[in-house]
Structures are given as C-alpha cells and as structure tokens.
Design a protein around this motif. Structure first.
Motif, mmCIF file in Angstrom:
data_model
loop_
_atom_site.group_PDB
_atom_site.id
_atom_site.type_symbol
_atom_site.label_atom_id
_atom_site.label_comp_id
_atom_site.label_asym_id
_atom_site.label_seq_id
_atom_site.Cartn_x
_atom_site.Cartn_y
_atom_site.Cartn_z
ATOM 1 N N GLY A 1 -7.233 -13.789 -12.141
ATOM 2 C CA GLY A 1 -8.109 -14.691 -12.876
ATOM 3 C C GLY A 1 -7.613 -14.948 -14.283
ATOM 4 N N MET A 2 -7.086 -13.912 -14.954
ATOM 5 C CA MET A 2 -6.534 -14.081 -16.298
ATOM 6 C C MET A 2 -5.357 -15.045 -16.290
ATOM 7 S SD MET A 2 -6.584 -10.148 -17.700
ATOM 8 C CE MET A 2 -5.673 -10.558 -19.184
ATOM 9 N N TRP A 3 -4.591 -15.030 -15.209
ATOM 10 C CA TRP A 3 -3.401 -15.872 -15.116
ATOM 11 C C TRP A 3 -3.763 -17.335 -14.884
ATOM 12 C CZ3 TRP A 3 -0.986 -18.332 -10.749
ATOM 13 C CH2 TRP A 3 0.292 -18.847 -11.032
ATOM 14 N N VAL A 4 -4.816 -17.594 -14.099
ATOM 15 C CA VAL A 4 -5.128 -18.974 -13.701
ATOM 16 C C VAL A 4 -6.165 -19.656 -14.599
ATOM 17 C CG1 VAL A 4 -4.588 -18.484 -11.294
ATOM 18 C CG2 VAL A 4 -6.964 -18.353 -12.054
ATOM 19 N N ILE A 5 -6.863 -18.896 -15.447
ATOM 20 C CA ILE A 5 -8.015 -19.480 -16.136
ATOM 21 C C ILE A 5 -7.638 -20.617 -17.074
ATOM 22 C CG2 ILE A 5 -8.078 -17.905 -18.123
ATOM 23 C CD1 ILE A 5 -11.204 -17.889 -17.626
ATOM 24 N N ASN A 6 -6.478 -20.544 -17.712
ATOM 25 C CA ASN A 6 -6.063 -21.636 -18.593
ATOM 26 C C ASN A 6 -5.448 -22.796 -17.830
ATOM 27 O OD1 ASN A 6 -6.967 -20.576 -20.988
ATOM 28 N ND2 ASN A 6 -5.041 -19.545 -21.473
ATOM 29 N N ARG A 7 -5.191 -22.599 -16.536
ATOM 30 C CA ARG A 7 -4.665 -23.675 -15.702
ATOM 31 C C ARG A 7 -5.781 -24.455 -15.027
ATOM 32 N NH1 ARG A 7 -0.998 -19.672 -15.964
ATOM 33 N NH2 ARG A 7 1.226 -20.201 -15.886
ATOM 34 N N MET A 8 -6.811 -23.751 -14.549
ATOM 35 C CA MET A 8 -7.881 -24.400 -13.802
ATOM 36 C C MET A 8 -9.031 -24.877 -14.674
ATOM 37 S SD MET A 8 -8.353 -22.186 -10.305
ATOM 38 C CE MET A 8 -9.713 -23.263 -9.816
ATOM 39 N N GLY A 9 -9.311 -24.159 -15.745
ATOM 40 C CA GLY A 9 -10.503 -24.465 -16.537
ATOM 41 C C GLY A 9 -11.675 -23.616 -16.095
ATOM 42 N N ARG A 10 -12.648 -23.476 -17.001
ATOM 43 C CA ARG A 10 -13.775 -22.557 -16.757
ATOM 44 C C ARG A 10 -14.693 -23.073 -15.640
ATOM 45 N NH1 ARG A 10 -10.232 -21.676 -20.797
ATOM 46 N NH2 ARG A 10 -11.131 -21.248 -22.848
ATOM 47 N N ARG A 11 -15.043 -24.357 -15.718
ATOM 48 C CA ARG A 11 -16.046 -24.926 -14.821
ATOM 49 C C ARG A 11 -15.563 -24.925 -13.371
ATOM 50 N NH1 ARG A 11 -17.852 -30.219 -13.413
ATOM 51 N NH2 ARG A 11 -20.117 -30.407 -13.445
ATOM 52 N N SER A 12 -14.332 -25.385 -13.149
ATOM 53 C CA SER A 12 -13.807 -25.461 -11.782
ATOM 54 C C SER A 12 -13.626 -24.075 -11.177
ATOM 55 C CB SER A 12 -12.480 -26.223 -11.761
ATOM 56 O OG SER A 12 -11.560 -25.676 -12.681
ATOM 57 N N MET A 13 -13.231 -23.080 -11.999
ATOM 58 C CA MET A 13 -13.099 -21.715 -11.484
ATOM 59 C C MET A 13 -14.444 -21.154 -11.046
ATOM 60 S SD MET A 13 -10.293 -19.600 -13.715
ATOM 61 C CE MET A 13 -10.594 -18.112 -12.775
ATOM 62 N N LEU A 14 -15.468 -21.384 -11.853
ATOM 63 C CA LEU A 14 -16.795 -20.859 -11.532
ATOM 64 C C LEU A 14 -17.328 -21.491 -10.246
ATOM 65 C CD1 LEU A 14 -18.973 -18.926 -12.545
ATOM 66 C CD2 LEU A 14 -19.946 -20.810 -13.849
ATOM 67 N N LEU A 15 -17.159 -22.788 -10.088
ATOM 68 C CA LEU A 15 -17.647 -23.468 -8.888
ATOM 69 C C LEU A 15 -16.878 -23.026 -7.645
ATOM 70 C CD1 LEU A 15 -18.224 -27.052 -10.341
ATOM 71 C CD2 LEU A 15 -19.977 -25.420 -9.606
ATOM 72 N N LEU A 16 -15.552 -22.815 -7.776
ATOM 73 C CA LEU A 16 -14.766 -22.303 -6.663
ATOM 74 C C LEU A 16 -15.267 -20.919 -6.250
ATOM 75 C CD1 LEU A 16 -12.333 -22.238 -4.704
ATOM 76 C CD2 LEU A 16 -10.952 -21.362 -6.618
ATOM 77 N N GLY A 17 -15.464 -20.042 -7.246
ATOM 78 C CA GLY A 17 -15.932 -18.684 -6.953
ATOM 79 C C GLY A 17 -17.284 -18.673 -6.265
ATOM 80 N N LEU A 18 -18.211 -19.492 -6.744
ATOM 81 C CA LEU A 18 -19.550 -19.528 -6.147
ATOM 82 C C LEU A 18 -19.510 -20.055 -4.716
ATOM 83 C CD1 LEU A 18 -21.682 -20.815 -9.161
ATOM 84 C CD2 LEU A 18 -21.895 -18.591 -8.044
ATOM 85 N N THR A 19 -18.638 -21.028 -4.454
ATOM 86 C CA THR A 19 -18.526 -21.570 -3.100
ATOM 87 C C THR A 19 -18.068 -20.499 -2.116
ATOM 88 O OG1 THR A 19 -18.017 -23.775 -3.963
ATOM 89 C CG2 THR A 19 -17.414 -23.336 -1.679
ATOM 90 N N VAL A 20 -17.037 -19.733 -2.501
ATOM 91 C CA VAL A 20 -16.538 -18.674 -1.610
ATOM 92 C C VAL A 20 -17.562 -17.551 -1.486
ATOM 93 C CG1 VAL A 20 -14.693 -16.994 -1.220
ATOM 94 C CG2 VAL A 20 -14.152 -19.262 -2.136
ATOM 95 N N VAL A 21 -18.277 -17.250 -2.573
ATOM 96 C CA VAL A 21 -19.330 -16.228 -2.526
ATOM 97 C C VAL A 21 -20.387 -16.587 -1.487
ATOM 98 C CG1 VAL A 21 -21.346 -15.428 -3.845
ATOM 99 C CG2 VAL A 21 -19.052 -15.195 -4.805
#
Length: 477
Positions: A317-337
């Motif tokens: 997550g530390m590696w990808v967070i500046n590539r994906m952005g905060r909002r898109s990462m959170l929505l991806l995580g919630l979808t898989v959850v």
C-alpha cells in the motif's frame, strides 16, 4: 544537477528518519492492542497460579479498557497538540506509554489492570491522532503519502510482533507469570520514542501559527530539497495562517458549515474503517475458524498469519498510494472487502463442516485483511492528517479519531454476539453495511493526492463552502 540530486537524497533521508522515530508511537499502539490476545489466557488463571482470576466479564473489561482510553486520549491529545504542539504532546505520550506498560505488567488485581490499561489506552489513542498529523506537517507533498503510511505499517508491525512474541514466550517458558513479561516489553518502544523525539523538529505549520516564523524557516530549510522550495512553502503557510486568523478561534471552527461537513467526513471514515469488521477479524479470527471445526492451536497459528499478511499488504500500500490516489484505493479496498465477506458468508452458511471449509474460510479472512491493510487502513490515517485546516487540525482530528475508537469498541462488543446468534449470516450483514460505505465514499470523499496541505484546505473550502460538490481534481507531481 548532481548537487540537486544530492540535496533531494539528503532531505528524503532526513524525512524518513523523522518518520521512523515518530512512528515508534504507532509501534507501541500496535503492540499494546495486539498483546492482550496472548496475555488474557494467562491472566484468566487463578491468583494462586499466577493469574488474576479473570472471569469472561472481567476479561471483557480488561480488553475494552484500552479501547475506551483510546477514545479519550485521541480527543484530548488533538486539542493539546493545537495548543502546545505535536512534538510536546508526543513526548508526554511516550512517558504515559512507559507508565502504562509498567503498570499493567505489575498489576496485582483486575481493577488495577483496568485502570492501567485505560491509562495505556490514553497513550495509544493520543499517538493514533498525533503521529500522522506531525508527519504530514513535516513532509513535502511528494513524500507525504508514503511517510504517513509508515504509521500504519508500524501499527500492523506492532500487532504482528505482539502475536509472535506472545506465542514464542508461551512456548519457551512454562511460567504462569509470563504474561507480565509480554506486557512489560511495551516499555521498549516507549523509551525509544521518548529518546528519539529529542531529534525530531517541531511542525513548521504549528510554529507559524504561533508567530515563530524564523524557527519555521529553519525547520523547512532542513527538510526540503532546496532553499527556494522551503521559502515558497513558508510563504504559503504564512498566507494561509493569516487567512485563518480572520475566522476567529479554534472553537468557532465548529460553527463553520464547510468545516462541519469535513468533520462529518472524518467521522464517517472512522465508521467506514471500523465497520469493515477489521478488528473483529484481528480479535476473533480463532473464534471464526473454530466455527469450521479447526483446532485451537491451528486457529492461534492462523492469527499470526493475520499479522504477517497485514505487514506485507501495508508495504505494498505504501508503494502504490502515490500512484493510485487516496480515493481510488479506498474504493478498491471496500469493493474487495464486500466480496470477501459475501464469500465468507457462503462458506460458513452453505458448506458442510470440513477441512476444506476451514481452509476456504481462512483464505477469505486473509484476502479480506490483505486488501483492508493495503487499501483502507493506510488511506484512513493519511486522510486524517490531510483533510483538516491547520488552525483546528488537532481538534478535528482528535474528534474524528476519538469516535473511530468508539466505533472500534462497538464492533468488538457486537461481533461475538452476532456471530453467536447469526453464525455465518453475520458476514452478509457486514457486506450490506460496507456497500453503504462505498456509496458514502463515492459521493463525499475528496481526492488529496499531490496537493500541499494549504492547497487541500483551499480546495475543501471552495467545494464544501456552498457550491455543489464534485470530486476535487488534484494536480500530479
């Protein structure tokens, strides 16, 4: 050109060293929340056998006292950090960490354990709200995402260390007093935090808010790549602080509609992260797996797997967070959850008890934790350090994180009750709640990637200040 690269490398090393020291508070947070799972079985023994003679009710009091202390600590540490500075508050919390660790390790009875765990909870909650804010205020925008995520890495590392340490000590030593040593180990990060904080600079934003501009200039010059970059950022901070002073005191913040909307988002994000059920998985994975017929020792070993997966996921997550952005990462995580929870509900409700069911349930838990700790946990702490304005960052962060701890307590209390009453249907219920969380984040969550803290504040005021909401488009670095 080479001198600029050397300056960049030097400032980056300084920032990473600052983050490593500061997040020792997060390591203590993780260890203190995780170690209780290994200590409780020994504490439940009769006093004649070295325990405290805990009953199921008193076990719940001991375990939950830290959570309630966390809510109290987050709220008041936030306000104190606005008044006295993030650095001073963290030094005081380091002392409280040490006193709490020592107090729990020598507690003679249940009530003294509850009191000292509550004290430790104040330190844990205070650190959870203060550490990300200090790192965010020191870091440049291009480093902020990864540096603040280091706090989440240290939290899950502390939990993993607690699981491994507890299991190792229990295996190597037969003494019924071993739980006292498990708890006493928390002294180590507390002492290291206090010593290390002597080498961490004060937040330049807090210094400017107190009129100490020369000191802020010195701090920025030491942690930015070039002098022009430091001067440009200092001008932005001064201009924003002057603008903020026109709005009155900190308490008047709670009367400004756009800031109330931001506060509602901060509180809502605390609900989102806790009602994923993450701490239900961290606290009760053995209980979930035993529903499938898995043995106690195997279930406890699987809990260590939770800690290892969480550390690996946070690193990614530390590696990808500046590539994906905060909002898109959170929505991806919630979808898989949501998908993982539906999968767990199907496995536990519609499959016969078998070894296959156990392994499928474990795989569902691990997939859940992987995306939870990669996409949701780091983003939450990062947003808590970014969303709120400088003049009230401590107060608003403290309120939000305090309620985060309250939501934690609610889930920790409700989950075993639901699991006992509904069985595997519990996971379908959590999936429905998390679909609501996806809708909330889609409609309300801003994107803050690549913006300075001052730019974030200006964007939030513009878009929450009365005009129709649309997602904030951040510039890329």
């Amino acid at each position: 050109m080479s001198s600029n690269r050397n300056a960049t490398r030097a400032s980056s090393k300084i920032l990473w060293r600052i983050a490593a020291i500061t997040t020792l508070g997060s390591l203590g947070f993780g260890y203190d929340t995780g170690v209780i799972s290994g200590a409780l079985p020994f504490m439940a023994l009769d006093a004649s056998q070295g325990g405290l003679g805990l009953t199921p009710v008193s076990e719940g009091l001991v375990a939950s006292s830290l959570i309630f202390g966390g809510a109290f600590g987050a709220l008041f540490a936030g306000q104190l950090s606005d008044r006295y500075g993030r650095l001073g508050v963290l030094k005081a919390l380091a002392i409280l960490f040490a006193l709490g660790a020592l107090g729990t390790s020598v507690s003679p009875d249940m009530w003294s354990m509850v009191v000292t765990r509550f004290m430790l909870g104040i330190a844990v909650g205070g650190a959870s709200s203060t550490v990300p804010v200090l790192i965010a205020e020191l870091a440049a925008p291009k480093h902020r995402g990864r540096l603040v995520c280091q706090s989440e890495l240290m939290i899950v590392s502390g939990q993993c260390l607690a699981y491994i340490t507890s299991a190792s000590l229990a295996h190597l030593f037969e003494s019924p007093f071993i739980w006292r040593y498990m708890l006493a180990i928390a002294l180590v990060p507390a002492v290291l935090l206090y010593v290390g904080m002597q080498f961490v600079p004060t937040s330049p934003r807090w210094l400017v808010s107190k009129g100490r501009i020369a000191e802020a200039r010195t701090v920025l010059a030491g942690i930015r790549d070039t002098q022009p970059e430091a001067e440009r950022e200092l001008k932005e901070i001064i201009a924003q602080c002057n603008l903020e002073r026109q709005h009155g005191g900190v308490l008047s913040t709670l009367r400004e509609p756009w800031l109330l909307k931001l506060l509602a988002i901060g509180i809502g994000l605390g609900f989102v992260i806790q009602f994923t059920g993450v701490n239900a998985f961290m606290y009760y994975t053995p209980m979930i797996l035993k529903e499938t017929g898995m043995g106690t020792h195997a279930a406890l070993t699987a809990t260590i797997g939770n800690g290892v997966i969480s550390v690996i996921a946070t690193l990614i997550g530390m590696w990808v967070i500046n590539r994906m952005g905060r909002r898109s990462m959170l929505l991806l995580g919630l979808t898989v959850v949501v998908l993982a929870q539906i999968f767990l509900g199907v496995v536990l409700n519609f499959m016969p008890t078998s070894l296959l069911q156990s392994y499928l349930a474990l795989s569902g838990v691990l997939v859940f934790l992987f995306f939870m700790q990669m996409c949701i946990g780091p983003v939450y702490w990062l947003l808590m350090s970014e969303l709120f304005p400088t003049r009230a960052r401590g107060l608003m962060n403290g309120i939000s994180v305090s309620l985060f701890w309250v939501f934690n307590a609610i889930v920790a209390f409700v989950f075993p009750v639901l699991l006992g009453a509904l069985g595997g249907m519990t996971f379908f219920l959590f999936a429905v709640v998390n679909i609501g969380s996806i809708i909330f984040c889609t409609l309300w969550l801003p994107e803050t990637k690549g913006l300075t803290l001052e730019e974030i504040e200006q964007q939030m005021e513009q878009h929450f200040g009365g005009r129709k909401w649309r997602a904030v488009e951040a510039k890329a670095y």
